[in-house]
Scaffold this motif. Structure first.
Motif, short mmCIF file in Angstrom:
data_model
loop_
_atom_site.label_atom_id
_atom_site.label_comp_id
_atom_site.label_asym_id
_atom_site.label_seq_id
_atom_site.Cartn_x
_atom_site.Cartn_y
_atom_site.Cartn_z
N THR A 116 -31.30 -23.32 50.39
CA THR A 116 -32.46 -24.01 49.82
C THR A 116 -32.20 -24.26 48.34
N SER A 117 -32.31 -25.51 47.92
CA SER A 117 -32.00 -25.87 46.53
C SER A 117 -32.95 -25.19 45.56
N ARG A 118 -32.40 -24.65 44.49
CA ARG A 118 -33.23 -24.09 43.42
C ARG A 118 -33.79 -25.18 42.52
N HIS A 119 -33.39 -26.43 42.76
CA HIS A 119 -33.80 -27.53 41.90
C HIS A 119 -34.61 -28.59 42.64
N GLY A 120 -35.10 -28.25 43.83
CA GLY A 120 -35.97 -29.17 44.55
C GLY A 120 -35.26 -30.23 45.35
N PHE A 121 -33.94 -30.07 45.61
CA PHE A 121 -33.20 -31.07 46.37
C PHE A 121 -33.23 -30.82 47.87
N GLY A 122 -34.11 -29.91 48.32
CA GLY A 122 -34.30 -29.72 49.75
C GLY A 122 -33.47 -28.59 50.31
N THR A 123 -33.09 -28.70 51.58
CA THR A 123 -32.34 -27.66 52.27
C THR A 123 -31.14 -28.24 52.99
N VAL A 124 -30.11 -27.40 53.12
CA VAL A 124 -28.92 -27.72 53.91
C VAL A 124 -28.75 -26.60 54.92
N PRO A 138 -29.92 -31.65 37.98
CA PRO A 138 -29.85 -30.21 37.70
C PRO A 138 -28.85 -29.50 38.62
N GLY A 139 -28.01 -28.65 38.01
CA GLY A 139 -27.04 -27.88 38.77
C GLY A 139 -25.71 -28.57 38.99
N PHE A 140 -25.62 -29.87 38.69
CA PHE A 140 -24.38 -30.61 38.92
C PHE A 140 -23.43 -30.49 37.74
N GLU A 141 -22.15 -30.35 38.05
CA GLU A 141 -21.10 -30.28 37.04
C GLU A 141 -19.92 -31.14 37.50
N PHE A 142 -19.23 -31.76 36.54
CA PHE A 142 -18.04 -32.53 36.89
C PHE A 142 -16.93 -31.59 37.32
#
Length: 336
Positions: free
Chosen positions: A159-167, A240-244
């Motif tokens: 479950t995303s900590r940033h509101g992007f849903g669930t996988v 949020p949470g994304f890094e290159f």
């Protein structure tokens, strides 16, 4: 949209790498080689084996939200030789959530032919480094199993900590093979679901024509701006949470007439990828003002969501499973 630019947009996914490594996202844990002590992480993730790494023929049903609001279904056939080669074809299609599957339309067949490398490498769920996954996702193993291809699969949910849903991942507990996955958005609505329906671990692959990249690609190096013709735009915003995690150059001009070299960067939050690709705009007249968005549009090709347009003389493409509003926010932040 000009024919050449459309072709470049369609070319990109077929050029993307499929090998994992230290600079490429999704370095999932190996089923045969556990991490060494020097690389051990205080966080843990389940071992997952991707079917394209095995000798296999797999039929899979993809269900995804369509632009019309319906849930379209696609039956895929994955072939792999266990030595790194694979092929992904579309076998049947329905624009509805229920009812019979029909022969796929020619455009969908072409979409799979051109984008099968992207679909395997970036659409299908892969685990990033455990510490990155746990930083951005709450991980749990569900008590309920899920039946796929006659197997009672273990279910892992993030479950995303940033509101992007669930996988949610469905894994065969006997051999760790990833049998299926599901992505829901922050509202709990289906984005995409993949379910394996049949598996053959001893297929005849002697006549299979394997997927191959249509252009060479390599790590981006200092001075490659001269080959690209422009300095790549930089994203001032990432979700949020994304890094290159990697920066590459597709040397398309060496093998495809009229197609420019393409710069692309991959970012990830540990589960979901975001690709930013760009090349010199082939009709640029003066390059545009810094930060000026000259054209932009959103579209979806065979399960891939894309925002594309011109900014300051560059043709830019964003490719991801994220929702369009996040892609548009990143696109609007691209600056020289």
């Amino acid at each position: 949209m000009r024919k050449g630019l459309i072709f470049a947009a369609l070319l990109l996914p077929s050029c993307l790498p499929t090998e994992t490594g230290s600079v490429v996202i999704g370095s999932s844990q190996s089923a045969s080689a556990p991490p060494s002590e020097s690389s051990a992480s205080p966080f843990s993730l389940p071992v997952i084996t991707h079917p394209e790494t095995m000798l296999v023929r797999a039929e899979r049903l993809l269900t995804q939200a369509s632009p019309s609001g319906e849930s379209e279904r696609i039956r895929e056939i994955l072939w792999a030789d266990g030595q790194g080669a694979f092929r992904l074809d579309v076998d049947a299609f329905s624009a509805y959530a229920s009812g019979p599957l029909n022969p796929p339309p020619p455009l969908l067949v072409a979409s799979y032919r051109d984008r099968q490398r992207y679909l395997i490498r970036f659409r299908d769920i892969r685990l990033g480094l455990p510490e990155i996954v746990h930083k951005n996702w709450v991980w749990e193993t569900l008590p309920e199993t899920y039946a796929l291809a006659g197997v009672a699969c273990t279910q892992h949910r993030a479950t995303s900590r940033h509101g992007f849903g669930t996988v949610t991942l469905q894994v065969n507990p006997a051999n760790s093979v990833l049998m299926g996955w599901e992505i829901l958005d922050g509202r709990g609505e289906l984005i995409r679901r993949l379910e394996t329906t049949t598996l053959d671990f001893n297929p005849d692959v002697s006549s299979i024509v394997w997927s191959s990249a249509v252009a060479a690609e390599r790590d981006w190096e200092e001075g490659d701006e001269a080959l690209l013709g422009v300095t790549p735009l930089q994203a001032r915003y990432l979700p949020p949470g994304f890094e290159f995690t990697s920066e590459r150059l597709v040397e398309a001009s060496q093998s495809l007439s009229g197609v420019p070299d393409i710069h692309f960067q991959v970012s990830s939050d540990g589960l979901l990828p975001l690709i930013i690709a760009q090349h010199q705009a082939q009709n640029a007249s003066g390059g545009g003002a810094p930060g000026e968005i000259e054209t932009a549009r959103w579209s979806r090709y065979g399960g891939i969501q894309v925002v594309e347009g011109q900014i300051a003389g560059r043709q830019a493409y964003l490719v991801s499973t994220l929702e369009p509003d996040e892609l548009l926010a990143v696109f609007g932040s691209l600056l020289p």
